[in-house]
Motif scaffolding. Structure first.
Motif, PDB file in Angstrom:
ATOM      1  N   SER A 153       0.612  -1.146  -0.128  1.00 12.19           N
ATOM      2  CA  SER A 153      -0.134   0.007   0.040  1.00 12.19           C
ATOM      3  C   SER A 153       0.606   1.299  -0.181  1.00 12.19           C
ATOM      4  CB  SER A 153      -0.984   0.002   1.360  1.00 12.19           C
ATOM      5  OG  SER A 153      -1.001   1.091   2.005  1.00 12.19           O
ATOM      6  N   PHE A 154       2.170   1.317   0.760  1.00  9.48           N
ATOM      7  CA  PHE A 154       2.969   2.542   0.635  1.00  9.48           C
ATOM      8  C   PHE A 154       3.330   2.696  -0.837  1.00  9.48           C
ATOM      9  CE2 PHE A 154       7.470   3.857   0.870  1.00  9.48           C
ATOM     10  CZ  PHE A 154       7.043   4.871   1.010  1.00  9.48           C
ATOM     11  N   GLY A 155       3.882   1.514  -1.520  1.00 10.07           N
ATOM     12  CA  GLY A 155       4.206   1.608  -2.910  1.00 10.07           C
ATOM     13  C   GLY A 155       3.166   2.281  -3.730  1.00 10.07           C
ATOM     14  N   LYS A 156       1.999   1.984  -3.482  1.00  8.84           N
ATOM     15  CA  LYS A 156       0.709   2.570  -4.293  1.00  8.84           C
ATOM     16  C   LYS A 156       0.515   4.175  -3.969  1.00  8.84           C
ATOM     17  CE  LYS A 156      -1.852  -1.534  -5.155  1.00  8.84           C
ATOM     18  NZ  LYS A 156      -3.038  -2.241  -4.465  1.00  8.84           N
ATOM     19  N   PRO A 177      11.742  15.479 -13.028  1.00  9.68           N
ATOM     20  CA  PRO A 177      10.922  14.625 -12.193  1.00  9.68           C
ATOM     21  C   PRO A 177      11.547  13.793 -11.015  1.00  9.68           C
ATOM     22  CG  PRO A 177      11.109  13.656 -14.346  1.00  9.68           C
ATOM     23  CD  PRO A 177      11.953  14.823 -14.170  1.00  9.68           C
ATOM     24  N   LEU A 178      11.004  13.298 -10.006  1.00  3.92           N
ATOM     25  CA  LEU A 178      11.371  12.576  -9.191  1.00  3.92           C
ATOM     26  C   LEU A 178      11.320  11.123  -9.236  1.00  3.92           C
ATOM     27  CD1 LEU A 178      10.010  14.559  -5.912  1.00  3.92           C
ATOM     28  CD2 LEU A 178      12.663  14.302  -6.534  1.00  3.92           C
ATOM     29  N   SER A 179      12.251  10.266  -8.881  1.00  2.76           N
ATOM     30  CA  SER A 179      12.025   8.922  -9.261  1.00  2.76           C
ATOM     31  C   SER A 179      11.257   8.064  -7.940  1.00  2.76           C
ATOM     32  CB  SER A 179      13.354   8.328  -9.470  1.00  2.76           C
ATOM     33  OG  SER A 179      13.610   7.032  -8.708  1.00  2.76           O
ATOM     34  N   ASP A 180      10.272   7.226  -8.160  1.00  2.00           N
ATOM     35  CA  ASP A 180       9.563   6.827  -6.961  1.00  2.00           C
ATOM     36  C   ASP A 180      10.396   5.607  -6.344  1.00  2.00           C
ATOM     37  OD1 ASP A 180       8.574   5.732  -9.496  1.00  2.00           O
ATOM     38  OD2 ASP A 180       6.729   5.461  -8.632  1.00  2.00           O
ATOM     39  N   ASN A 181      11.118   4.917  -7.437  1.00  2.04           N
ATOM     40  CA  ASN A 181      12.039   3.827  -6.853  1.00  2.04           C
ATOM     41  C   ASN A 181      13.255   4.242  -5.691  1.00  2.04           C
ATOM     42  OD1 ASN A 181      10.633   1.955  -8.475  1.00  2.04           O
ATOM     43  ND2 ASN A 181      12.424   1.977  -9.995  1.00  2.04           N
ATOM     44  N   ASP A 185      12.943   3.108  -1.812  1.00  2.00           N
ATOM     45  CA  ASP A 185      13.931   2.297  -1.195  1.00  2.00           C
ATOM     46  C   ASP A 185      14.782   3.092   0.110  1.00  2.00           C
ATOM     47  OD1 ASP A 185      14.018   0.364  -2.956  1.00  2.00           O
ATOM     48  OD2 ASP A 185      15.718   1.229  -4.250  1.00  2.00           O
ATOM     49  N   ARG A 186      14.798   4.499  -0.085  1.00  2.00           N
ATOM     50  CA  ARG A 186      14.964   5.221   0.987  1.00  2.00           C
ATOM     51  C   ARG A 186      14.144   5.170   2.135  1.00  2.00           C
ATOM     52  NH1 ARG A 186      15.485  11.531   0.493  1.00  2.00           N
ATOM     53  NH2 ARG A 186      15.590  11.179  -1.686  1.00  2.00           N
ATOM     54  N   TYR A 187      12.654   5.520   1.796  1.00  2.00           N
ATOM     55  CA  TYR A 187      11.802   5.426   2.943  1.00  2.00           C
ATOM     56  C   TYR A 187      11.639   3.905   3.710  1.00  2.00           C
ATOM     57  CZ  TYR A 187      10.875  10.292   3.010  1.00  2.00           C
ATOM     58  OH  TYR A 187      10.961  11.552   3.235  1.00  2.00           O
ATOM     59  N   MET A 188      11.897   3.041   2.829  1.00  2.00           N
ATOM     60  CA  MET A 188      12.091   1.506   3.388  1.00  2.00           C
ATOM     61  C   MET A 188      13.172   1.663   4.610  1.00  2.00           C
ATOM     62  SD  MET A 188       9.597  -0.752   2.838  1.00  2.00           S
ATOM     63  CE  MET A 188       8.646   0.876   3.020  1.00  2.00           C
ATOM     64  N   GLY A 189      14.210   2.254   4.241  1.00  2.00           N
ATOM     65  CA  GLY A 189      15.359   2.097   4.825  1.00  2.00           C
ATOM     66  C   GLY A 189      14.945   2.845   6.034  1.00  2.00           C
ATOM     67  N   TYR A 190      14.441   4.052   6.024  1.00  2.00           N
ATOM     68  CA  TYR A 190      13.902   4.821   7.420  1.00  2.00           C
ATOM     69  C   TYR A 190      12.894   4.005   8.216  1.00  2.00           C
ATOM     70  CZ  TYR A 190      15.436   9.039   5.002  1.00  2.00           C
ATOM     71  OH  TYR A 190      16.021  10.052   4.257  1.00  2.00           O
ATOM     72  N   ALA A 191      12.150   3.300   7.274  1.00  2.00           N
ATOM     73  CA  ALA A 191      11.231   2.480   8.137  1.00  2.00           C
ATOM     74  C   ALA A 191      11.707   1.408   9.143  1.00  2.00           C
ATOM     75  CB  ALA A 191      10.082   1.739   7.287  1.00  2.00           C
ATOM     76  N   GLY A 192      12.861   0.631   8.700  1.00  2.00           N
ATOM     77  CA  GLY A 192      13.567  -0.301   9.740  1.00  2.00           C
ATOM     78  C   GLY A 192      13.957   0.663  10.821  1.00  2.00           C
TER      79      GLY A 192
END
Ligand code: GDP
Ligand code: IMO
Ligand code: MG
Length: 415
Positions: A153-156, A177-181, A185-192
């Motif tokens: 859901s975060f990805g969407k 433009p910004l890249s969502d990939n 990845d950066r925010y998944m790193g933060y999530a951990g």
């Protein structure tokens, strides 16, 4: 006892120092609004720490710090802050809890804040993406801290947001433009990294209240920057006043038992917008130099001027503050004659709608020359400084509970 500390001017009143000082008597210190736009300075010995996201009472080891859902969270900023705090407490993460409800500040919020500030729409923001993050929250497209733990859901949500923001970046600002990939990845790193701190904050607070624990609520910014009651549109994007405590933390308003307002001995403002007692001449420059009035978050020079009692009366009323703490009285030392705005030519009380054209009426009291930074009791203050405090009490209708006479923790007088 639960107590809210709020700024009664345009922010930077010295809330950080006061929260750090008072937190020794509290179990919990909770932030309820704002984000990394805040810069709350705490000085102790040779150390100096500027807090942007973490409640600054956590330097007291018994304090649990909570960042409530009314705040917007920049993961990069909070993680850097936690790293710096490890010097004082290697297990600081165990004493900081962040609400799942916090909306995240995303790279596109910061980029768009910067671009907007480069246009005629500029209001002198801190360029931390605050307004943009709150816009998405109220536009119901925001991404919350809790969303990071549902990867799909975060990805969407991220893709949807990026596609919309990229349109604006490219079409309006002619930007890349910004890249969502990369952001994903950066925010998944933060999530951990944030995981150990993510908490059900409303339950922690509810249980603490039932157990009779003491909670110190820490406001960011000041009443004049409140999204509704401040000098709109030259405001921040959250409610800064005490009514915001309940909604920002998921607790009932009656749990805010007392409100203490923080004021500087003079007035400052950083960023654009009306400022009735601004002094663009010698006095303003003197206050900026003596008071080291440069933004804690952005380093910008702060605009300075005399104390405005009429404005503080308004700010205290909308906050329900009956007592105040005055900071930086030491900065006034050496000024021959001190001015206090008591009212305005056209109206008695501060009126945000008229704030651009208010002409203050001043009273004068004699100044003091002595260095008062070592004063620790009211008797240590020169008569002229006490008369200044009396005049402030008389014209604001508020009792001064404490006076701060220096940036250090112990430079404070209980009145
Ligand atoms: P906040 O945002 O309300 O926490 O205030 P800031 O930290 O942005 O700005 C207040 C500044 O004044 C900081 O640099 C403090 O260290 C400093 N400060 C706080 N109280 C006093 C005081 O009583 N005297 C002096 N000289 N400096 C103070
Ligand atoms: P603390 O908590 C002083 C000001 C900015 C700008 C306006 C909007 O340290 O008192 P924003 O980045 O919030 O969208 O900017 O609000 N501002 C502050 N001024 N102290 C602050 O926080 C501030 N936070 C925001 O300068 O005028
Ligand atoms: Mg500040």
């Amino acid at each position: 006892m639960n107590l809210a500390i709020v700024g009664l001017q345009w922010g930077d009143e010295g809330k950080g120092k006061i929260v750090d000082y008072l937190a020794k008597d509290f179990d919990i210190n909770a932030r309820y609004q704002g984000g990394s736009n805040a810069g709350h300075t705490v000085r102790f010995g040779r150390e100096k720490m500027i807090f942007h996201q973490v409640p600054c009472g956590v330097l007291n080891k018994q304090v649990l710090g909570i960042i409530g859902g009314g705040c917007v969270l920049d993961p990069r900023v909070i993680l850097a802050e936690i790293e710096s705090l490890k010097k004082y407490d290697p297990v600081i993460e165990s004493r900081v809890k962040v609400s799942r409800f916090c909306h995240l500040i995303m790279p596109y919020h910061i980029k768009l804040d910067e671009y907007r500030e480069g246009t005629k729409q500029a209001i002198g923001t801190t360029r931390r993406g605050i307004g943009l993050a709150y816009e998405d929250k109220y536009g119901r497209t925001g991404i919350r801290l809790g969303d990071l733990y549902n990867t799909e859901s975060f990805g969407k949500k991220l893709s949807l947001n990026i596609s919309r923001k990229n349109l604006v970046l490219m079409d309006v600002y002619n930007a890349e433009p910004l890249s969502d990939n990369e952001i994903f990845d950066r925010y998944m790193g933060y999530a951990g990294k944030l995981r150990p701190m993510v908490a059900d904050d409303t339950r922690i607070l509810g249980d603490a209240i039932s157990a009779g624990k003491n909670i110190l609520f820490e406001g960011a910014q000041g009443a004049m920057l409140d999204i509704d009651f401040g000098t709109y549109p030259y405001v921040t994007s959250s409610h800064t006043i005490s009514s915001s405590v309940g909604i920002g933390l998921g607790i009932p308003p009656y749990n805010v038992e007392s409100v203490l307002g923080v004021v500087k001995a003079y007035t400052t403002r950083v960023g654009q917008g009306p400022f009735p007692t601004e002094d663009s001449g010698q006095l303003g420059a003197l206050l900026r130099d003596s008071g080291a009035e440069f933004g804690s978050t952005t380093g910008r020079p702060r605009r300075c001027g005399p104390f405005d009692a009429a404005l503080v009366r308004y700010a205290a009323r909308i906050n329900g503050a009956r007592e105040i703490i005055m900071t930086k009285l030491d900065v006034l030392s050496g000024i021959d004659s001190l001015k206090i705005a008591t009212t305005y030519e056209a109206c008695a009380e501060f009126d945000p709608f008229a704030s651009g054209s208010l002409v203050p009426k001043y009273m004068k009291v004699p100044g003091f020359r002595q260095d008062i930074s070592a004063a620790r009791s009211p008797e240590d203050l020169p008569g002229a400084a006490r008369d200044y405090l009396k005049a402030v009490e008389e014209h604001t209708g508020l009792k001064i509970a404490y006076v701060s006479v220096g940036p250090e923790r112990d430079a404070i007088i209980r009145m």
